[in-house]
Design a protein around this motif. Structure first.
Motif, PDB file in Angstrom:
ATOM      1  N   ASP A 158       0.872  -1.177   0.000  1.00  0.00           N
ATOM      2  CA  ASP A 158       0.000   0.000   0.000  1.00  0.00           C
ATOM      3  C   ASP A 158       0.905   1.221   0.000  1.00  0.00           C
ATOM      4  N   PHE A 159       0.972   1.895  -1.148  1.00  0.00           N
ATOM      5  CA  PHE A 159       1.901   3.014  -1.318  1.00  0.00           C
ATOM      6  C   PHE A 159       1.740   4.068  -0.223  1.00  0.00           C
ATOM      7  N   THR A 160       0.506   4.442   0.079  1.00  0.00           N
ATOM      8  CA  THR A 160       0.257   5.512   1.058  1.00  0.00           C
ATOM      9  C   THR A 160       0.772   5.132   2.435  1.00  0.00           C
ATOM     10  N   LYS A 161       0.491   3.900   2.875  1.00  0.00           N
ATOM     11  CA  LYS A 161       0.929   3.467   4.198  1.00  0.00           C
ATOM     12  C   LYS A 161       2.441   3.431   4.305  1.00  0.00           C
ATOM     13  N   ILE A 162       3.101   2.968   3.246  1.00  0.00           N
ATOM     14  CA  ILE A 162       4.567   2.881   3.293  1.00  0.00           C
ATOM     15  C   ILE A 162       5.178   4.276   3.351  1.00  0.00           C
ATOM     16  N   VAL A 163       4.670   5.184   2.524  1.00  0.00           N
ATOM     17  CA  VAL A 163       5.207   6.550   2.499  1.00  0.00           C
ATOM     18  C   VAL A 163       5.015   7.231   3.853  1.00  0.00           C
ATOM     19  N   ASN A 164       3.900   6.961   4.499  1.00  0.00           N
ATOM     20  CA  ASN A 164       3.623   7.583   5.793  1.00  0.00           C
ATOM     21  C   ASN A 164       4.642   7.188   6.859  1.00  0.00           C
ATOM     22  N   THR A 165       5.204   5.983   6.725  1.00  0.00           N
ATOM     23  CA  THR A 165       6.201   5.538   7.715  1.00  0.00           C
ATOM     24  C   THR A 165       7.634   5.705   7.217  1.00  0.00           C
ATOM     25  N   ALA A 166       7.805   5.996   5.928  1.00  0.00           N
ATOM     26  CA  ALA A 166       9.151   6.092   5.354  1.00  0.00           C
ATOM     27  C   ALA A 166       9.959   7.220   5.995  1.00  0.00           C
ATOM     28  N   SER A 167       9.317   8.369   6.200  1.00  0.00           N
ATOM     29  CA  SER A 167      10.024   9.507   6.792  1.00  0.00           C
ATOM     30  C   SER A 167      10.505   9.173   8.194  1.00  0.00           C
ATOM     31  N   GLU A 168       9.618   8.578   8.984  1.00  0.00           N
ATOM     32  CA  GLU A 168       9.996   8.203  10.343  1.00  0.00           C
ATOM     33  C   GLU A 168      11.141   7.182  10.335  1.00  0.00           C
ATOM     34  N   LEU A 169      11.053   6.209   9.434  1.00  0.00           N
ATOM     35  CA  LEU A 169      12.112   5.205   9.325  1.00  0.00           C
ATOM     36  C   LEU A 169      13.446   5.837   8.966  1.00  0.00           C
ATOM     37  N   LYS A 170      13.397   6.752   8.007  1.00  0.00           N
ATOM     38  CA  LYS A 170      14.635   7.387   7.539  1.00  0.00           C
ATOM     39  C   LYS A 170      15.340   8.116   8.673  1.00  0.00           C
ATOM     40  N   TYR A 171      14.612   8.967   9.401  1.00  0.00           N
ATOM     41  CA  TYR A 171      15.240   9.760  10.452  1.00  0.00           C
ATOM     42  C   TYR A 171      15.584   8.916  11.676  1.00  0.00           C
ATOM     43  N   THR A 172      14.795   7.885  11.922  1.00  0.00           N
ATOM     44  CA  THR A 172      15.142   6.974  13.007  1.00  0.00           C
ATOM     45  C   THR A 172      16.452   6.267  12.718  1.00  0.00           C
ATOM     46  N   ASN A 173      16.621   5.808  11.471  1.00  0.00           N
ATOM     47  CA  ASN A 173      17.866   5.129  11.090  1.00  0.00           C
ATOM     48  C   ASN A 173      19.057   6.069  11.182  1.00  0.00           C
ATOM     49  N   GLU A 174      18.869   7.325  10.750  1.00  0.00           N
ATOM     50  CA  GLU A 174      19.964   8.289  10.817  1.00  0.00           C
ATOM     51  C   GLU A 174      20.335   8.606  12.265  1.00  0.00           C
ATOM     52  N   LEU A 175      19.325   8.688  13.121  1.00  0.00           N
ATOM     53  CA  LEU A 175      19.592   8.920  14.543  1.00  0.00           C
ATOM     54  C   LEU A 175      20.340   7.738  15.158  1.00  0.00           C
ATOM     55  N   LYS A 176      19.953   6.534  14.778  1.00  0.00           N
ATOM     56  CA  LYS A 176      20.633   5.340  15.293  1.00  0.00           C
ATOM     57  C   LYS A 176      22.099   5.315  14.868  1.00  0.00           C
ATOM     58  N   LEU A 177      22.355   5.721  13.624  1.00  0.00           N
ATOM     59  CA  LEU A 177      23.743   5.780  13.152  1.00  0.00           C
ATOM     60  C   LEU A 177      24.536   6.823  13.938  1.00  0.00           C
ATOM     61  N   LEU A 178      23.889   7.967  14.196  1.00  0.00           N
ATOM     62  CA  LEU A 178      24.543   9.032  14.955  1.00  0.00           C
ATOM     63  C   LEU A 178      24.826   8.572  16.382  1.00  0.00           C
ATOM     64  N   ILE A 179      23.847   7.904  17.007  1.00  0.00           N
ATOM     65  CA  ILE A 179      24.040   7.399  18.369  1.00  0.00           C
ATOM     66  C   ILE A 179      25.169   6.378  18.400  1.00  0.00           C
ATOM     67  N   ASN A 180      25.184   5.478  17.410  1.00  0.00           N
ATOM     68  CA  ASN A 180      26.241   4.478  17.331  1.00  0.00           C
ATOM     69  C   ASN A 180      27.615   5.132  17.210  1.00  0.00           C
ATOM     70  N   GLN A 181      27.681   6.178  16.403  1.00  0.00           N
ATOM     71  CA  GLN A 181      28.936   6.896  16.218  1.00  0.00           C
ATOM     72  C   GLN A 181      29.381   7.566  17.512  1.00  0.00           C
ATOM     73  N   GLU A 182      28.435   8.172  18.224  1.00  0.00           N
ATOM     74  CA  GLU A 182      28.781   8.848  19.470  1.00  0.00           C
ATOM     75  C   GLU A 182      29.206   7.858  20.556  1.00  0.00           C
ATOM     76  N   LEU A 183      28.578   6.687  20.577  1.00  0.00           N
ATOM     77  CA  LEU A 183      28.927   5.703  21.593  1.00  0.00           C
ATOM     78  C   LEU A 183      30.282   5.073  21.331  1.00  0.00           C
ATOM     79  N   ASN A 184      30.641   4.918  20.062  1.00  0.00           N
ATOM     80  CA  ASN A 184      31.926   4.299  19.726  1.00  0.00           C
ATOM     81  C   ASN A 184      33.062   5.316  19.670  1.00  0.00           C
ATOM     82  N   THR A 185      32.752   6.524  19.171  1.00  0.00           N
ATOM     83  CA  THR A 185      33.758   7.589  19.103  1.00  0.00           C
ATOM     84  C   THR A 185      33.105   8.882  19.571  1.00  0.00           C
TER      85      THR A 185
END
Length: 372
Positions: A158-185
């Motif tokens: 369902d295109f609409t449902k996926i798009v509605n969660t895509a933004s949240e997924l994108k920024y959540t993943n970027e935050l997780k990468l940032l947190i991982n970077q801060e915890l390791n370095t």
């Protein structure tokens, strides 16, 4: 078999076969086509999946995308494939960028059969984003990732449902990468935020360097404590069940007089749970069991004493772990605390891979001899 089990089975297949799959074409056939199939699409039906999809763009004539998933006669997902022996990069996605705005597809996937990167047009309509909104490694998939992937299944798409969660997924993943970077370095600003709250004086460069290591160590210990506590709670029933079923423990015929010869301690159970938490990223936890003995606590693969993953020597004042090389030679290493088990994660993972690789090799030899 439900979707979750099918995807995890595919991940296991990739782990077993990747050493024998060495070209892009082999990667497509062995890894990517089965993945498309698990999404519910018939890879041999051109009304659902078109291989070598062509959509001429200006002077770029005859360029092809590896696969296009079709719905109602139009592409909905474009897939560009690379060989798993090389890492993915933005450069690998150049054709996807060109094709995205020239077709009706709203999603594209860049993959090497192991890592999958999902893209859409969150930043600018009809222009593929430079950063993916959903990324996963199929050999290490988490349940939450499988739930997100399920949205792309043919029966759920369902295109609409996926798009509605895509933004949240994108920024959540970027935050997780940032947190991982801060915890390791840890960055200076990150360290200063904590140091200023507990250090009474001025945070000099020397203090900053000291707190950088302290911050990193504190977060590592805190996360390890959370993992251990959650595993202890979630696996307690399983551990108790194994304790009752495993031979050579105190409730069996191992008692002289009124004193048990073998006592499985809570510390040994905690160590067992930590080893489980390390190994669960490559094998199901039900393959990891323990057997207690008078002088050591063994952790085994497939309940096979020929597949000893490690031994814990916790019955003396000096605690040790026994690790095994490819020739099954044991080396004992002293532990200052249970947390030290995490520092041997790579060795434990390699030991299990060695056992599984030998199993695969033996099965291949058996098949070859049978065919002959």
């Amino acid at each position: 078999m439900d979707f979750k089990d099918a995807i995890k089975q595919l991940g296991d297949r990739v782990i077993k076969l990747k050493s024998q799959v060495l070209t892009e074409e082999a990667t497509k056939n062995a890894f990517i086509m089965p993945f498309i199939k698990e999404l519910g699409y018939d890879v041999f039906n051109p009304l659902e999946v078109i291989p070598e999809f062509v959509a001429d763009i200006g002077i770029k004539q005859g360029e092809k995308i590896d696969y296009a998933i079709i719905k109602d006669g139009a592409p909905i997902i474009l897939i560009e494939c690379k060989c798993h022996t090389g890492p993915l990069s933005v450069q690998n996605a150049s054709q996807l960028f060109r094709y995205f705005h020239a077709t009706k597809a709203k999603f594209s996937i860049l993959t090497n059969g192991i890592e999958y990167r999902f893209y859409t047009d969150l930043v600018e309509p009809n222009r593929m984003d430079e950063k993916p909104f959903f990324v996963f490694d199929i050999t290490e998939m988490k349940d939450t990732q499988i739930e997100e992937l399920k949205k792309f299944h043919k029966t759920n798409f369902d295109f609409t449902k996926i798009v509605n969660t895509a933004s949240e997924l994108k920024y959540t993943n970027e935050l997780k990468l940032l947190i991982n970077q801060e915890l390791n370095t840890p960055s200076p600003d990150f360290v200063k935020y904590f140091a200023k709250q507990i250090y009474p004086g001025f945070v000099t460069q020397k203090i900053l360097e000291q707190f950088t290591e302290l911050t990193k160590k504190s977060f590592t210990q805190y996360i390890n404590d959370i993992i251990t506590d959650r595993l202890k709670s979630a696996l307690n029933k399983e551990a108790e069940s194994q304790k009752l079923e495993t031979p050579n423990i105190e409730n069996e015929n191992s008692i002289i007089g009124d004193e048990p010869k073998i006592v499985t301690t809570q510390e040994e159970i905690d160590g067992f749970l930590i080893v489980k938490s390390i190994l669960r990223q490559i094998i199901p936890v039900n393959r990891i069991v323990y057997r207690d003995a008078q002088t050591y606590f063994s952790i085994l693969l497939d309940d096979n004493n020929r597949k000893t993953i490690c031994r814990l020597y916790f019955n003396t004042s000096k605690k040790q772990i026994g690790l095994f090389d490819s020739n099954k030679k044991e080396s004992k290493i002293e532990l200052s605390s249970l947390d030290d088990l995490y520092s041997h994660a790579s060795t434990l993972l390699e030991t299990v891979r060695n056992y599984d690789n030998k199993k695969i090799s033996t099965e291949a030899e058996f098949e070859q001899s049978s065919n002959n």
